[in-house]
Design a protein around this motif. Structure first.
Motif, PDB file in Angstrom:
ATOM      1  N   GLU A 149      12.288 -15.827  10.073  1.00  0.00           N
ATOM      2  CA  GLU A 149      12.835 -15.218   8.949  1.00  0.00           C
ATOM      3  C   GLU A 149      12.318 -13.933   8.431  1.00  0.00           C
ATOM      4  O   GLU A 149      12.733 -12.879   8.113  1.00  0.00           O
ATOM      5  CB  GLU A 149      13.119 -16.032   7.772  1.00  0.00           C
ATOM      6  CG  GLU A 149      14.102 -17.166   7.628  1.00  0.00           C
ATOM      7  CD  GLU A 149      15.497 -16.689   8.010  1.00  0.00           C
ATOM      8  OE1 GLU A 149      15.796 -15.657   7.469  1.00  0.00           O
ATOM      9  OE2 GLU A 149      16.134 -16.988   8.951  1.00  0.00           O
ATOM     10  N   ALA A 150      10.852 -14.146   8.625  1.00  0.00           N
ATOM     11  CA  ALA A 150       9.885 -12.962   8.413  1.00  0.00           C
ATOM     12  C   ALA A 150      10.253 -11.690   8.988  1.00  0.00           C
ATOM     13  O   ALA A 150      10.207 -10.548   8.774  1.00  0.00           O
ATOM     14  CB  ALA A 150       8.666 -13.395   8.204  1.00  0.00           C
ATOM     15  N   VAL A 151      10.638 -11.968  10.551  1.00  0.00           N
ATOM     16  CA  VAL A 151      10.675 -10.994  11.633  1.00  0.00           C
ATOM     17  C   VAL A 151      12.047 -10.251  11.097  1.00  0.00           C
ATOM     18  O   VAL A 151      12.428  -8.888  11.406  1.00  0.00           O
ATOM     19  CB  VAL A 151      10.618 -11.414  12.851  1.00  0.00           C
ATOM     20  CG1 VAL A 151      11.123 -10.523  13.836  1.00  0.00           C
ATOM     21  CG2 VAL A 151       9.111 -11.972  13.332  1.00  0.00           C
ATOM     22  N   LYS A 152      13.296 -11.129  10.947  1.00  0.00           N
ATOM     23  CA  LYS A 152      14.490 -10.800  10.493  1.00  0.00           C
ATOM     24  C   LYS A 152      14.296  -9.346   9.352  1.00  0.00           C
ATOM     25  O   LYS A 152      15.114  -8.541   9.068  1.00  0.00           O
ATOM     26  CB  LYS A 152      15.298 -11.756   9.997  1.00  0.00           C
ATOM     27  CG  LYS A 152      16.014 -12.398  11.039  1.00  0.00           C
ATOM     28  CD  LYS A 152      17.026 -13.271  10.677  1.00  0.00           C
ATOM     29  CE  LYS A 152      17.563 -14.394  11.350  1.00  0.00           C
ATOM     30  NZ  LYS A 152      18.219 -15.686  10.719  1.00  0.00           N
ATOM     31  N   LYS A 153      13.244  -9.872   8.388  1.00  0.00           N
ATOM     32  CA  LYS A 153      13.142  -8.758   7.123  1.00  0.00           C
ATOM     33  C   LYS A 153      12.422  -7.612   7.413  1.00  0.00           C
ATOM     34  O   LYS A 153      12.670  -6.433   6.780  1.00  0.00           O
ATOM     35  CB  LYS A 153      12.611  -9.551   6.081  1.00  0.00           C
ATOM     36  CG  LYS A 153      13.250 -10.607   5.478  1.00  0.00           C
ATOM     37  CD  LYS A 153      12.704 -11.171   4.125  1.00  0.00           C
ATOM     38  CE  LYS A 153      13.584 -12.493   3.926  1.00  0.00           C
ATOM     39  NZ  LYS A 153      12.382 -13.669   3.330  1.00  0.00           N
ATOM     40  N   LEU A 154      12.022  -7.344   8.766  1.00  0.00           N
ATOM     41  CA  LEU A 154      11.074  -6.248   9.129  1.00  0.00           C
ATOM     42  C   LEU A 154      12.152  -4.876   9.251  1.00  0.00           C
ATOM     43  O   LEU A 154      13.151  -5.249   9.716  1.00  0.00           O
ATOM     44  CB  LEU A 154      10.358  -6.534  10.162  1.00  0.00           C
ATOM     45  CG  LEU A 154       9.146  -7.599  10.306  1.00  0.00           C
ATOM     46  CD1 LEU A 154       8.492  -7.527  11.475  1.00  0.00           C
ATOM     47  CD2 LEU A 154       7.986  -6.898   9.189  1.00  0.00           C
TER      48      LEU A 154
ATOM     49  N   HIS B 181      15.101 -14.085  19.838  1.00  0.00           N
ATOM     50  CA  HIS B 181      16.315 -13.245  19.984  1.00  0.00           C
ATOM     51  C   HIS B 181      15.865 -12.001  18.777  1.00  0.00           C
ATOM     52  O   HIS B 181      16.195 -10.905  19.046  1.00  0.00           O
ATOM     53  CB  HIS B 181      17.642 -14.050  19.187  1.00  0.00           C
ATOM     54  CG  HIS B 181      18.804 -13.275  18.865  1.00  0.00           C
ATOM     55  ND1 HIS B 181      19.643 -12.480  19.709  1.00  0.00           N
ATOM     56  CD2 HIS B 181      19.201 -12.940  17.743  1.00  0.00           C
ATOM     57  CE1 HIS B 181      20.462 -11.894  19.466  1.00  0.00           C
ATOM     58  NE2 HIS B 181      20.283 -12.134  18.055  1.00  0.00           N
ATOM     59  N   VAL B 182      15.329 -12.657  17.429  1.00  0.00           N
ATOM     60  CA  VAL B 182      15.022 -11.462  16.506  1.00  0.00           C
ATOM     61  C   VAL B 182      13.889 -10.319  17.094  1.00  0.00           C
ATOM     62  O   VAL B 182      13.595  -9.367  16.917  1.00  0.00           O
ATOM     63  CB  VAL B 182      14.596 -11.975  15.310  1.00  0.00           C
ATOM     64  CG1 VAL B 182      15.698 -12.782  14.569  1.00  0.00           C
ATOM     65  CG2 VAL B 182      13.124 -13.105  15.211  1.00  0.00           C
ATOM     66  N   LEU B 183      13.082 -11.036  18.056  1.00  0.00           N
ATOM     67  CA  LEU B 183      12.026 -10.112  18.723  1.00  0.00           C
ATOM     68  C   LEU B 183      12.339  -9.365  19.883  1.00  0.00           C
ATOM     69  O   LEU B 183      11.561  -8.494  20.473  1.00  0.00           O
ATOM     70  CB  LEU B 183      10.700 -11.037  19.026  1.00  0.00           C
ATOM     71  CG  LEU B 183       9.981 -11.526  18.005  1.00  0.00           C
ATOM     72  CD1 LEU B 183       8.839 -12.613  18.480  1.00  0.00           C
ATOM     73  CD2 LEU B 183       9.326 -10.379  17.181  1.00  0.00           C
ATOM     74  N   GLY B 184      13.642  -9.640  20.448  1.00  0.00           N
ATOM     75  CA  GLY B 184      13.977  -9.196  21.901  1.00  0.00           C
ATOM     76  C   GLY B 184      13.130  -9.469  22.847  1.00  0.00           C
ATOM     77  O   GLY B 184      13.138  -8.861  23.814  1.00  0.00           O
ATOM     78  N   ALA B 185      12.823 -10.832  22.835  1.00  0.00           N
ATOM     79  CA  ALA B 185      11.937 -11.248  23.710  1.00  0.00           C
ATOM     80  C   ALA B 185      12.611 -12.286  24.699  1.00  0.00           C
ATOM     81  O   ALA B 185      13.628 -12.697  24.616  1.00  0.00           O
ATOM     82  CB  ALA B 185      10.999 -12.249  22.985  1.00  0.00           C
ATOM     83  N   ALA B 186      11.824 -12.659  25.890  1.00  0.00           N
ATOM     84  CA  ALA B 186      12.419 -13.675  26.833  1.00  0.00           C
ATOM     85  C   ALA B 186      11.923 -15.149  26.259  1.00  0.00           C
ATOM     86  O   ALA B 186      10.809 -15.205  25.809  1.00  0.00           O
ATOM     87  CB  ALA B 186      12.126 -13.129  28.227  1.00  0.00           C
ATOM     88  N   THR B 187      12.424 -15.853  26.947  1.00  0.00           N
ATOM     89  CA  THR B 187      11.780 -17.403  26.553  1.00  0.00           C
ATOM     90  C   THR B 187      11.286 -18.090  27.841  1.00  0.00           C
ATOM     91  O   THR B 187      11.679 -17.519  29.091  1.00  0.00           O
ATOM     92  CB  THR B 187      12.827 -18.343  26.028  1.00  0.00           C
ATOM     93  OG1 THR B 187      14.105 -18.291  26.998  1.00  0.00           O
ATOM     94  CG2 THR B 187      13.550 -17.915  24.650  1.00  0.00           C
TER      95      THR B 187
END
Ligand code: FAD
Length: 317
Positions: A312-317, A223-229
């Motif tokens: 969490e790290a990606v959310k902070k970017l 979700h935070v990366l805008g990625a597919a699973t």
């Protein structure tokens, strides 16, 4: 004689893989000293003539409500009519789900030789020889097609999209469209979900996730990366995830820019579906896991510790 390219679409939007086959088909046509034409089935949003910038000169458009949902048999029948009317001698598909369903049927219908999963331009100086992957991507084979009509399906992400200028003539094509034998009652889609075959970033989980209840860890990062699973085959076999998420030799072949594999060992059958990803990141608690050999970046660690930290790290970017 022309080169005919199947321009695949979904919900009225031209699929990413179609730009690649348009560029590839235009180059094949140039090699053969002929013109590239496209065929679009069903309603499409936007101006089809703009696809001329990928090198196609003419687009045959068959607009029929019966073509708004994919049906391999109906599509094969219509493309055969277009190919025969246009005198197409080379017909090109993406080797995606739709192309895999149509190309063999069309080859049987037109008595054409087929190379599925091509990875390069054909050698046309002396015959017509196409390079393709074999043994789950471990080797290449050069296959010569001797039939009058030749069909190629191109592995996604095998050819650089070339965007120039120019417009294509859009020609409505009146085809006989048979009634589908399968009736679609409903199409259910999770809102906001990125289609796996089109995704630039994919977060994928394996048996190391221990069970379906832990999939929130994969979904949160996606979700935070805008990625597919996605997932490995045993995960789908055990019904932890739906089968359409299974990647590999017996599942989808994908080629995203970034593939993050979590708790997946890296068996050859899995790698066959993902080894054309541009960057592969592997998270596995076993430093000896075979997937690390195929990885650009590796994290040796427990997915249950690592995933929340990365999210969490990606959310902070
Ligand atoms: P496992 O092999 O069980 O690996 C789990 C991994 O998770 C291990 O490396 C382990 O170290 C790691 N792990 C465990 N706990 C943690 C943790 N807490 N944190 C981090 N890592 C952890 N497989 C596919 O995926 N796709 C296919 O299309 C496919 N087709 C096949 C076709 C054939 C004909 C055959 C015979 C097999 C096929 N397979 C396919 C199966 C394939 O051989 C493997 O068995 C499968 O890929 C293994 O799945 P996995 O990596 O999820 O599970």
């Amino acid at each position: 004689m022309s080169v005919l390219i199947f321009i695949d679409q979904a919900d009225g939007h031209v699929k990413k893989a179609s730009y690649e086959v348009l560029s590839y088909g235009a180059k094949v046509a140039e090699q053969l000293g002929t013109s590239a034409e496209g065929v679009v089935l069903g309603a499409v949003q936007g101006d089809l003539s703009a696809l001329g910038k990928y090198g196609v000169k003419k687009i045959h458009h068959v607009a029929s409500d019966a073509l708004n949902h994919f049906d391999a048999q109906v599509f094969t029948n219509v493309i055969a009519q277009v190919a025969q009317a246009a005198g197409s001698k080379v017909i090109i598909f993406s080797n995606n789900v739709d192309g895999k369903a149509i190309a063999p049927r069309l080859a049987a219908r037109l008595k054409a030789g087929l190379v599925p999963g091509a990875v390069g331009l054909p050698e046309t100086a002396n015959g017509f020889t196409v390079k393709k992957n074999v043994f789950s991507g471990k080797a290449f084979a050069n296959v010569t097609i001797n039939s009058d009509i030749k069909i190629i399906s191109l592995n996604p992400n095998s050819y650089q999209v070339v965007e120039g200028t120019g417009t294509a003539e859009v020609a409505p094509f009146s085809a006989t469209v048979a009634a589908p034998k399968v009736k679609i009652k409903a199409v259910n889609k999770a809102s906001g979900e990125v289609p796996l075959s089109e995704a630039e970033v994919v977060v994928s989980g394996g048996r190391g996730l221990k069970g379906p209840d832990n999939w929130g860890l994969i979904e949160n990062l996606a979700h935070v990366l805008g990625a597919a699973t996605a997932c490995s085959r045993p995960v789908a076999d055990e019904h932890w995830r739906p089968h359409h998420e299974h990647v590999g030799q017996t599942g989808l072949t994908i080629a995203p820019n970034l593939y993050i594999a979590v708790g997946i060992s890296g068996a050859i059958q899995h790698l066959a579906g993902v080894n054309r990803s541009k960057v592969i990141v592997v998270i596995n608690k076993d430093p000896e896991a075979p997937f690390f050999k195929a990885a650009d970046y590796g994290i040796v660690g427990d997915a249950f510790d690592v995933l929340p930290k990365i999210t969490e790290a990606v959310k902070k970017l």
